[in-house]
Design a protein around this motif. Sequence first.
Motif, mmCIF file in Angstrom:
data_model
loop_
_atom_site.group_PDB
_atom_site.id
_atom_site.type_symbol
_atom_site.label_atom_id
_atom_site.label_comp_id
_atom_site.label_asym_id
_atom_site.label_seq_id
_atom_site.Cartn_x
_atom_site.Cartn_y
_atom_site.Cartn_z
ATOM 1 N N VAL A 295 0.852 -1.175 0.000
ATOM 2 C CA VAL A 295 0.000 0.000 0.000
ATOM 3 C C VAL A 295 0.895 1.234 0.000
ATOM 4 C CG1 VAL A 295 -1.750 1.266 1.312
ATOM 5 C CG2 VAL A 295 -1.801 -1.243 1.248
ATOM 6 N N LEU A 296 0.500 2.261 -0.746
ATOM 7 C CA LEU A 296 1.225 3.521 -0.756
ATOM 8 C C LEU A 296 0.382 4.606 -0.095
ATOM 9 C CD1 LEU A 296 2.643 3.480 -4.410
ATOM 10 C CD2 LEU A 296 3.779 2.742 -2.298
ATOM 11 N N LEU A 297 1.015 5.381 0.774
ATOM 12 C CA LEU A 297 0.361 6.496 1.454
ATOM 13 C C LEU A 297 0.715 7.797 0.766
ATOM 14 C CD1 LEU A 297 0.970 5.736 5.249
ATOM 15 C CD2 LEU A 297 -1.106 5.315 3.931
ATOM 16 N N GLY A 298 -0.276 8.674 0.614
ATOM 17 C CA GLY A 298 -0.042 9.948 -0.040
ATOM 18 C C GLY A 298 -0.124 11.120 0.922
ATOM 19 N N ARG A 299 -1.250 11.812 0.931
ATOM 20 C CA ARG A 299 -1.369 13.056 1.699
ATOM 21 C C ARG A 299 -0.984 12.921 3.173
ATOM 22 N NH1 ARG A 299 -5.647 13.171 -1.942
ATOM 23 N NH2 ARG A 299 -5.786 15.026 -3.284
ATOM 24 N N PRO A 300 -1.326 11.816 3.878
ATOM 25 C CA PRO A 300 -0.912 11.743 5.282
ATOM 26 C C PRO A 300 0.594 11.932 5.474
ATOM 27 C CG PRO A 300 -2.534 10.050 4.828
ATOM 28 C CD PRO A 300 -2.184 10.660 3.506
ATOM 29 N N VAL A 301 1.382 11.504 4.496
ATOM 30 C CA VAL A 301 2.836 11.690 4.593
ATOM 31 C C VAL A 301 3.192 13.170 4.482
ATOM 32 C CG1 VAL A 301 5.060 11.148 3.523
ATOM 33 C CG2 VAL A 301 3.285 9.382 3.700
ATOM 34 N N LEU A 302 2.523 13.893 3.592
ATOM 35 C CA LEU A 302 2.797 15.328 3.478
ATOM 36 C C LEU A 302 2.436 16.061 4.760
ATOM 37 C CD1 LEU A 302 1.561 16.054 -0.156
ATOM 38 C CD2 LEU A 302 3.931 15.921 0.650
ATOM 39 N N TRP A 303 1.313 15.691 5.385
ATOM 40 C CA TRP A 303 0.951 16.335 6.646
ATOM 41 C C TRP A 303 2.000 16.017 7.715
ATOM 42 C CZ3 TRP A 303 -1.615 18.899 3.714
ATOM 43 C CH2 TRP A 303 -2.769 18.529 3.037
ATOM 44 N N ALA A 304 2.456 14.789 7.769
ATOM 45 C CA ALA A 304 3.479 14.410 8.752
ATOM 46 C C ALA A 304 4.789 15.130 8.481
ATOM 47 C CB ALA A 304 3.677 12.901 8.728
ATOM 48 N N LEU A 305 5.140 15.262 7.206
ATOM 49 C CA LEU A 305 6.360 15.982 6.832
ATOM 50 C C LEU A 305 6.276 17.439 7.260
ATOM 51 C CD1 LEU A 305 9.068 16.107 5.217
ATOM 52 C CD2 LEU A 305 7.672 16.688 3.211
ATOM 53 N N ALA A 306 5.151 18.089 6.967
ATOM 54 C CA ALA A 306 4.987 19.490 7.332
ATOM 55 C C ALA A 306 5.062 19.684 8.841
ATOM 56 C CB ALA A 306 3.661 20.017 6.797
ATOM 57 N N ALA A 307 4.527 18.738 9.578
ATOM 58 C CA ALA A 307 4.448 18.873 11.034
ATOM 59 C C ALA A 307 5.732 18.479 11.736
ATOM 60 C CB ALA A 307 3.291 18.028 11.570
ATOM 61 N N GLY A 308 6.536 17.593 11.121
ATOM 62 C CA GLY A 308 7.677 17.088 11.873
ATOM 63 C C GLY A 308 8.868 16.642 11.073
ATOM 64 N N GLY A 309 8.934 16.953 9.795
ATOM 65 C CA GLY A 309 10.083 16.574 8.998
ATOM 66 C C GLY A 309 10.274 15.068 8.943
ATOM 67 N N ALA A 310 11.528 14.634 8.912
ATOM 68 C CA ALA A 310 11.826 13.203 8.831
ATOM 69 C C ALA A 310 11.259 12.448 10.020
ATOM 70 C CB ALA A 310 13.340 12.985 8.739
ATOM 71 N N ASP A 311 11.349 13.034 11.216
ATOM 72 C CA ASP A 311 10.794 12.381 12.409
ATOM 73 C C ASP A 311 9.287 12.199 12.273
ATOM 74 O OD1 ASP A 311 13.281 12.268 13.590
ATOM 75 O OD2 ASP A 311 12.978 14.067 14.807
ATOM 76 N N GLY A 312 8.619 13.208 11.724
ATOM 77 C CA GLY A 312 7.182 13.105 11.550
ATOM 78 C C GLY A 312 6.793 11.992 10.602
ATOM 79 N N VAL A 313 7.534 11.856 9.510
ATOM 80 C CA VAL A 313 7.251 10.783 8.549
ATOM 81 C C VAL A 313 7.498 9.422 9.186
ATOM 82 C CG1 VAL A 313 7.945 9.759 6.350
ATOM 83 C CG2 VAL A 313 7.707 12.243 6.557
ATOM 84 N N ALA A 314 8.614 9.275 9.885
ATOM 85 C CA ALA A 314 8.905 8.001 10.546
ATOM 86 C C ALA A 314 7.845 7.665 11.579
ATOM 87 C CB ALA A 314 10.290 8.050 11.194
ATOM 88 N N ASP A 315 7.422 8.651 12.371
ATOM 89 C CA ASP A 315 6.382 8.408 13.380
ATOM 90 C C ASP A 315 5.086 7.950 12.741
ATOM 91 O OD1 ASP A 315 8.050 9.060 15.464
ATOM 92 O OD2 ASP A 315 7.297 11.103 15.699
ATOM 93 N N LEU A 316 4.696 8.597 11.630
ATOM 94 C CA LEU A 316 3.471 8.200 10.937
ATOM 95 C C LEU A 316 3.546 6.749 10.491
ATOM 96 C CD1 LEU A 316 0.784 8.667 9.391
ATOM 97 C CD2 LEU A 316 2.193 9.414 7.454
ATOM 98 N N LEU A 317 4.621 6.383 9.823
ATOM 99 C CA LEU A 317 4.734 5.015 9.310
ATOM 100 C C LEU A 317 4.861 4.008 10.442
ATOM 101 C CD1 LEU A 317 7.042 5.624 6.217
ATOM 102 C CD2 LEU A 317 4.572 5.239 6.247
ATOM 103 N N ASP A 318 5.551 4.384 11.512
ATOM 104 C CA ASP A 318 5.616 3.495 12.674
ATOM 105 C C ASP A 318 4.229 3.275 13.264
ATOM 106 O OD1 ASP A 318 8.338 3.053 12.583
ATOM 107 O OD2 ASP A 318 8.836 4.546 14.105
#
Length: 381
Positions: free
Chosen positions: A321-344
């Motif tokens: 599965v590929l995630l789209g917009r949720p990754v952009l929101w996580a990126l905007a909110a927390g950069g690399a850490d935000g993206v990692a937290d979302l996927l975790d």
Amino acid sequence: MHAATAAVVRRATEGDPRVAQTLTERPGTGTADREELARTLLPPEVYAYYASGSGAETTLAEAARAWSAFRLRPRTLRDVRTVSTAARLLGTDLALPVGVAPMAFHALAHPEAERATAAGTDRAGGLFVLSTRCSLRIEDVAAAAGPWWFQVYVMRDRSLTRALVERAAAAGARALLLTGDTPYVGAKRAVGGVRIPLSAEHFLVNLAEHLPADPDVPALTEQDPSIDTDVIAWLQEVSGLPVLVKGVLRGDEAVRCLDAGAAGVVVSNHGGRQLDRAVPAALALAEVVDAVGGRAPVLVDGGVRSGLDVLVALALGADAVLLGRPVLWALAAGGADGVADLLDQVRAELSHAMALVGSPDVAALDRSLVVPAPILPEASP
């Protein structure tokens, strides 16, 4: 993410599905929370560009609800003391069958742009797909990435596409993802056009060195509406990489792509940004999986917002599965850490849901676990 929540996520991703249940009890960790935070951080025109869909946004509105149009039939009395979300995709081992969909211009969301997205994805053990319309040089993103693919728009000047594909292959891309649903860019009423205005330097960060003198940039760089399935073999020849086709919503079209040499397909309606009223990916997935019949991987994107959505997709037959917009929101909110937290968190939610349906590993997820239900109307405020 709250420190205690992050600790819960880390434990959950190590195979213990019990701890993931506390995630839903923590405020501020859901997709909607991340989106609301991103909305406050991003310039209004950037948020609108990312969030918008084409036409009347019917397809956009239906995307997430379509995943909710399935109900689960859990198995009972199964040994789920440990649950593995590990997956293998085209020879690449992943910690979870989830990746980041190709999306344009991450620098609009965060100064570190695709470098941060790629690094966060790698930290979580997922797959990163880099867009042709990225904000940074391909080589700079590749240096920060784990396993990654390169998304391809075939431009009117075919030599530009060839140059980018050759660079991606040299930089370590493991596959190409050919977008097939964008002969023309869909008009988006919410932003008054097809894409946000960008400086030439930003738009041409990877293309400038390959352009002729005094170029007509729009004429050369727009997608070529004349391409057909013959382009799959051309991309394979140019890159030496497997080529998957993204934007497939019909079983017969999936077979047509595979017969032309595609190594897989992605069931997608481009996040509701192309043809409005296109069928939701969640409702097209089973037909495509059945038509492919195990010949090649089938991925899906569009409206996925949780690990439970991922479970439904995998049970319907998706390989990833590929995630789209949720990754952009996580990126905007927390950069690399935000993206990692979302996927975790998605991995933790998936692990917990797998335990509750009686599936200790991804291979145990199958069509018997899901039944269709009506798409429910959006709740009134």
